[in-house]
Design an enzyme around this catalytic site. Structure first.
Site, PDB file in Angstrom:
ATOM      1  N   LYS A  68       8.641-122.215  74.505  1.00 29.19           N
ATOM      2  CA  LYS A  68       8.551-120.757  74.619  1.00 29.19           C
ATOM      3  C   LYS A  68       9.601-120.165  73.690  1.00 29.19           C
ATOM      4  CE  LYS A  68       8.252-116.983  77.960  1.00 29.19           C
ATOM      5  NZ  LYS A  68       8.839-115.991  77.119  1.00 29.19           N
TER       6      LYS A  68
ATOM      7  N   ARG B  16       6.079-110.996  69.814  1.00 27.20           N
ATOM      8  CA  ARG B  16       4.691-111.371  69.631  1.00 27.20           C
ATOM      9  C   ARG B  16       4.059-110.654  68.444  1.00 27.20           C
ATOM     10  NH1 ARG B  16       1.354-112.730  74.125  1.00 27.20           N
ATOM     11  NH2 ARG B  16      -0.550-113.689  73.348  1.00 27.20           N
TER      12      ARG B  16
ATOM     13  N   ARG C 162       3.010-106.512  69.641  1.00 30.34           N
ATOM     14  CA  ARG C 162       2.471-106.676  70.979  1.00 30.34           C
ATOM     15  C   ARG C 162       1.860-105.385  71.527  1.00 30.34           C
ATOM     16  NH1 ARG C 162       5.207-110.164  75.122  1.00 30.34           N
ATOM     17  NH2 ARG C 162       3.919-109.715  76.909  1.00 30.34           N
TER      18      ARG C 162
ATOM     19  N   GLU D  70       4.300-115.874  67.584  1.00 31.27           N
ATOM     20  CA  GLU D  70       5.592-115.273  67.891  1.00 31.27           C
ATOM     21  C   GLU D  70       6.439-115.280  66.612  1.00 31.27           C
ATOM     22  OE1 GLU D  70       6.139-114.290  71.041  1.00 31.27           O
ATOM     23  OE2 GLU D  70       8.293-114.325  71.417  1.00 31.27           O
TER      24      GLU D  70
ATOM     25  N   LYS E  70       4.562-119.381  82.296  1.00 31.52           N
ATOM     26  CA  LYS E  70       5.853-119.509  81.606  1.00 31.52           C
ATOM     27  C   LYS E  70       6.878-120.091  82.571  1.00 31.52           C
ATOM     28  CE  LYS E  70       6.669-114.624  82.540  1.00 31.52           C
ATOM     29  NZ  LYS E  70       6.889-113.280  82.055  1.00 31.52           N
TER      30      LYS E  70
HETATM   31  P1  AMP Z   1       7.022-112.967  78.781  1.00 29.18           P
HETATM   32  O1  AMP Z   1       7.131-111.990  77.626  1.00 29.18           O
HETATM   33  O2  AMP Z   1       8.333-113.333  79.363  1.00 29.18           O
HETATM   34  O3  AMP Z   1       5.977-112.512  79.770  1.00 29.18           O
HETATM   35  O4  AMP Z   1       6.478-114.350  78.199  1.00 29.18           O
HETATM   36  C1  AMP Z   1       5.301-114.431  77.458  1.00 29.18           C
HETATM   37  C2  AMP Z   1       5.604-114.279  75.982  1.00 29.18           C
HETATM   38  O5  AMP Z   1       6.244-115.421  75.468  1.00 29.18           O
HETATM   39  C3  AMP Z   1       4.398-114.136  75.125  1.00 29.18           C
HETATM   40  O6  AMP Z   1       3.898-112.818  75.151  1.00 29.18           O
HETATM   41  C4  AMP Z   1       4.911-114.495  73.752  1.00 29.18           C
HETATM   42  O7  AMP Z   1       5.445-113.355  73.138  1.00 29.18           O
HETATM   43  C5  AMP Z   1       6.055-115.446  74.059  1.00 29.18           C
HETATM   44  N1  AMP Z   1       5.834-116.836  73.630  1.00 29.18           N
HETATM   45  C6  AMP Z   1       6.765-117.618  73.080  1.00 29.18           C
HETATM   46  N2  AMP Z   1       6.300-118.840  72.815  1.00 29.18           N
HETATM   47  C7  AMP Z   1       4.999-118.859  73.193  1.00 29.18           C
HETATM   48  C8  AMP Z   1       3.974-119.850  73.170  1.00 29.18           C
HETATM   49  N3  AMP Z   1       4.178-121.085  72.731  1.00 29.18           N
HETATM   50  N4  AMP Z   1       2.768-119.490  73.671  1.00 29.18           N
HETATM   51  C9  AMP Z   1       2.542-118.249  74.144  1.00 29.18           C
HETATM   52  N5  AMP Z   1       3.477-117.280  74.179  1.00 29.18           N
HETATM   53  C10 AMP Z   1       4.700-117.571  73.714  1.00 29.18           C
END
Ligand code: AMP
EC number: 6.5.1.1
Length: 548
Positions: free
Chosen positions: A246, A251, A266, A295, A411
Site C-alpha cells: 500500500k 491516487r 482521485r 498511485e 487495506k
Molecule cells: P485509503 O485511502 O486509506 O482508503 O486507502 C486506499 C488507497 O490506497 C487507494 O485509494 C489508493 O490511493 C492507495 N493505494 C496505495 N497502494 C495501493 C494498491 N496497491 N492498490 C490499491 N490502492 C492503493
C-alpha cells in the site's frame, strides 16, 4: 420544466422520510421531462450540477452567495449572513429573505430548469481576474428572478448541498423504475459513464444500449475504494488473494489514446498540468490506448516519502518545473480499466492484471499471490520495513467496481483505526486556541445526507490549527454562539479507539478518543465513510475481529 416545479418536487421529497416513497416520487417525474431536462433534473435532484466525470466547478462560496442575495434583497452582506446564521440553513434563510423583499422589479422572468443549468454553466465558465464579478452578476440575476421557494433550492444547489436526502442509489432505482429497465443495467452504465443524467437519457431512448455502455477515454470513472480489514479474514473468505504494497501517495487515473494523455486525481480533477513527469513516464511505458489506475509516489534515494510531498505536487499549478526538481514522483500502477477500445472493468482482477502486465513495460506494482496467512503476514512486515503504509489484499476473481468501498479491496495498516469523515461544523477555541477553531464536528454520509458522529479536538498542533483556520474561515455558512456550520467540503482522517452507539449524534454512533490525523486533501465529501460501513465496523469490532 419550470424551476418552480423542480423546487416543489424537492420540497415534497424533503418531507418524505421513506426511501421507497422517495424513489416512487422521483420515478413519477422522470418520464414527463424532455431530453434536455432529464439529465439536468437527475443531477440537480442529487444536489449536483455537472456530471461526475466533469472537472467543471461552480466555484460559488458562501461569500459570493451572501453578496448576490444581499444585492437582490437590497440589504447588506452582514444581514444575509446573520439570517443564515440564525436558521443554520442557507436555503431556508434565502427563502425567507426573498419572501420579505419588496417587489422592486415587475419585469422578472420565470426560471426554467434548463435555463438555470445554462446560467450555472456560465458561472462555472467564468475564469480569470473578472471571474468573481461575472459569477456574482449571474447569481444576482438568478436570485433576482427567483420566487422564495426557488431561492431555497438555488442557494443549496449553488453550495452543492441540496439537503433533501436523495442519494445516488435512490435516483438509480428511480431511473430503473421510470423506464422499466433492470436496475443492474442502470448501475453498469452508471459505473462506466459516471453521469446518472446521461444514463437516464439512455435508459429512455435505447434501454438495450445500457448493457453495451463502455468506459470512454477522457471521461474519468470513480475510483474503486478499499475497506479496512484483516489478512486472515480475506484469505478465509477467498482462499487465494493478491497482496500488494500500500503506497502512501495520491491516487491517479491515467487516460491515453494515441499520443494524447490526461491524468485525473482521485476527485476526478484533471491534473495533467501538475504531473508532467508521471505523464511522460507512463506514455513511454506503453504503446497501447489505456486507462490505468495507480498511485503517484514521491521518492528520495529510493525510499518512499510521506504523502504530504505528493499532495503538494497535485495542487501545484504554477512553477511545476521548480517543484519537480524538489519532489520526484513516480507512478505505481495496480489496475487497468480499458485497453485498445475495450472495457476491462467487468473482467476478474486476475485477467486485468495479466492485461496490465502485457500493456505496460514498467511501473506495475509488485504483486504476491498467497493462500496462506503467515506468508501474507511476512509480506506485510516487509512492506512496513520498506517504508510503505501497509498492504492491500485484493480478491482475484472480482470485477472493478467504481466508487464502491467494498471488501474486494481490503487495506491493512498498523496503528489505530482511522475513519475519513466530512467536516460539517466547528467551535471557536478558548485560551491558546482563541481566534481559531478549536474543535471540529464530523459526519458520515448516508444517501446524500451528512449525519454527525462526533467532534475532534485532539491531535491538532498549533501550526495545524492556524492552517485549519485558514482552510475553513471562508467556508462558514452559519454561526450560532460558539458554533459554526461549515460548507461540507473537507475530509479529515480521524483515529479513534472504539465506535460506540450514542443518542448524541445524528448517525446514532460516536467515537471514543477521536484524534485528528490529517486533512484528506485528495478526498471529497462523497468519499467520506458511509453510515453503512460505520455500522459494519461497529459490528466487526463487537465480534472482536478488528484487530489484526
Ligand atoms: P485509503 O485511502 O486509506 O482508503 O486507502 C486506499 C488507497 O490506497 C487507494 O485509494 C489508493 O490511493 C492507495 N493505494 C496505495 N497502494 C495501493 C494498491 N496497491 N492498490 C490499491 N490502492 C492503493
Amino acid at each position: 420544466m419550470q424551476f418552480l416545479e423542480f423546487a416543489r418536487v424537492c420540497e415534497r421529497l424533503e418531507g418524505t422520510p421513506g426511501r421507497l416513497d422517495m424513489i416512487e416520487q422521483v420515478a413519477a417525474v422522470l418520464p414527463g421531462l424532455d431530453d434536455e431536462e432529464l439529465p439536468v433534473f437527475v443531477r440537480f435532484v442529487m444536489g449536483r450540477v455537472f456530471p461526475d466525470w466533469s472537472s467543471k466547478k461552480l466555484g460559488v462560496g458562501p461569500n459570493l452567495l451572501y453578496d448576490a442575495v444581499a444585492y437582490v434583497v437590497g440589504t447588506k452582506r452582514e444581514t444575509v449572513r446573520e439570517a443564515i446564521n440564525t436558521t443554520g440553513d442557507a436555503g431556508l434563510a434565502v427563502e425567507a429573505l426573498l419572501a420579505k423583499k419588496e417587489q422592486t422589479s415587475f419585469f422578472t422572468e420565470e426560471l426554467d430548469l434548463t435555463g438555470v443549468y445554462r446560467e450555472f454553466e456560465r458561472i462555472a465558465a467564468a475564469e480569470g481576474q473578472r471571474s468573481q464579478r461575472e459569477k456574482l452578476r449571474v447569481a444576482q440575476w438568478l436570485f433576482g428572478n427567483a420566487l422564495p421557494l426557488e431561492g431555497r433550492y438555488l442557494a443549496r444547489l449553488m453550495l452543492e448541498e441540496l439537503r433533501i436526502g436523495v442519494g445516488e442509489g435512490n435516483v438509480r432505482d428511480a431511473v430503473a423504475k421510470a423506464f422499466e429497465v433492470d436496475v443492474r443495467l442502470v448501475e453498469h452504465a452508471h459505473q462506466a459513464m459516471n453521469d446518472l443524467g446521461a444514463v437516464a437519457l439512455l435508459a429512455r431512448r435505447d434501454p438495450d444500449a445500457l448493457s453495451r455502455v463502455t468506459i470512454e477515454p477522457f471521461r474519468p470513472v470513480k475510483m474503486m475504494l478499499a475497506q479496512a480489514g484483516t489478512i486472515a479474514a480475506q484469505i478465509e473468505d477467498h482462499g487465494e488473494v493478491a497482496v500488494e504494497y500500500k503506497y502512501d501517495g495520491s491516487r491517479f487515473q491515467f487516460h491515453k489514446v494515441g499520443g494524447v494523455c490526461r491524468i485525473y486525481s482521485r476527485r476526478l480533477e484533471d491534473v495533467t498540468e501538475s504531473l508532467p513527469d508521471i505523464v511522460t513516464l507512463l506514455r513511454e511505458a506503453t504503446d497501447h490506448d489505456v486507462i490505468l489506475d495507480g498511485e503517484a509516489v514521491a521518492v528520495r534515494d529510493g525510499r518512499p516519502m510521506p504523502f504530504q510531498y505528493v499532495i503538494r505536487r497535485f495542487r501545484r499549478k504554477h512553477e511545476v518545473d521548480a517543484m519537480m526538481e524538489k519532489i520526484e514522483l513516480v507512478p505505481r500502477v495496480f489496475d487497468i480499466l480499458y485497453l485498445d477500445g475495450e472495457t476491462l472493468m467487468d473482467r476478474p482482477f486476475s485477467e486485468r492484471r495479466k492485461a496490465l502486465e502485457g500493456a505496460l513495460r514498467e511501473h506495475v506494482t509488485s504483486q504476491f499471490r498467497v493462500t496462506d496467512a503467515a506468508a501474507a503476514e511476512s509480506i506485510y512486515a516487509a512492506a512496513l520495513d520498506l517504508g510503505h503504509e501497509g498492504v492491500m489484499v485484493k480478491v482475484l476473481d472480482a470485477p472493478y467496481t467504481p466508487g464502491v468501498r467494498g471488501r474486494i479491496w481490503v487495506k491493512v495498516k498498523p496503528g489505530v483505526e482511522t475513519l475519513d469523515l466530512a467536516v460539517v461544523g466547528a467551535e471557536w477555541g478558548e485560551g491558546r486556541r482563541a481566534g481559531t477553531f478549536g474543535s471540529f464536528l464530523l459526519a458520515v454520509q448516508d444517501q446524500g445526507r451528512l449525519l454527525t458522529v462526533g467532534k475532534v479536538a485532539t491531535g491538532i498542533t498549533d501550526e495545524m490549527l492556524a492552517e485549519l483556520y485558514a482552510l475553513f474561515k471562508d467556508r462558514v455558512i452559519a454561526r450560532s454562539g460558539k458554533e459554526v456550520t461549515l460548507e461540507p467540503e473537507v475530509v479529515f482522517e480521524v483515529g479513534y479507539s472504539e465506535i460506540q452507539t450514542s443518542p448524541n449524534y445524528e448517525s446514532g454512533y460516536a467515537l471514543r478518543f477521536p484524534r485528528f490525523v490529517r486533512v484528506r486533501e485528495d478526498k471529497s465529501v462523497d468519499e467520506a465513510e458511509t453510515l453503512d460501513s460505520l455500522a459494519e465496523r461497529y459490528g466487526r469490532q463487537r465480534n472482536g475481529q478488528e484487530s489484526l
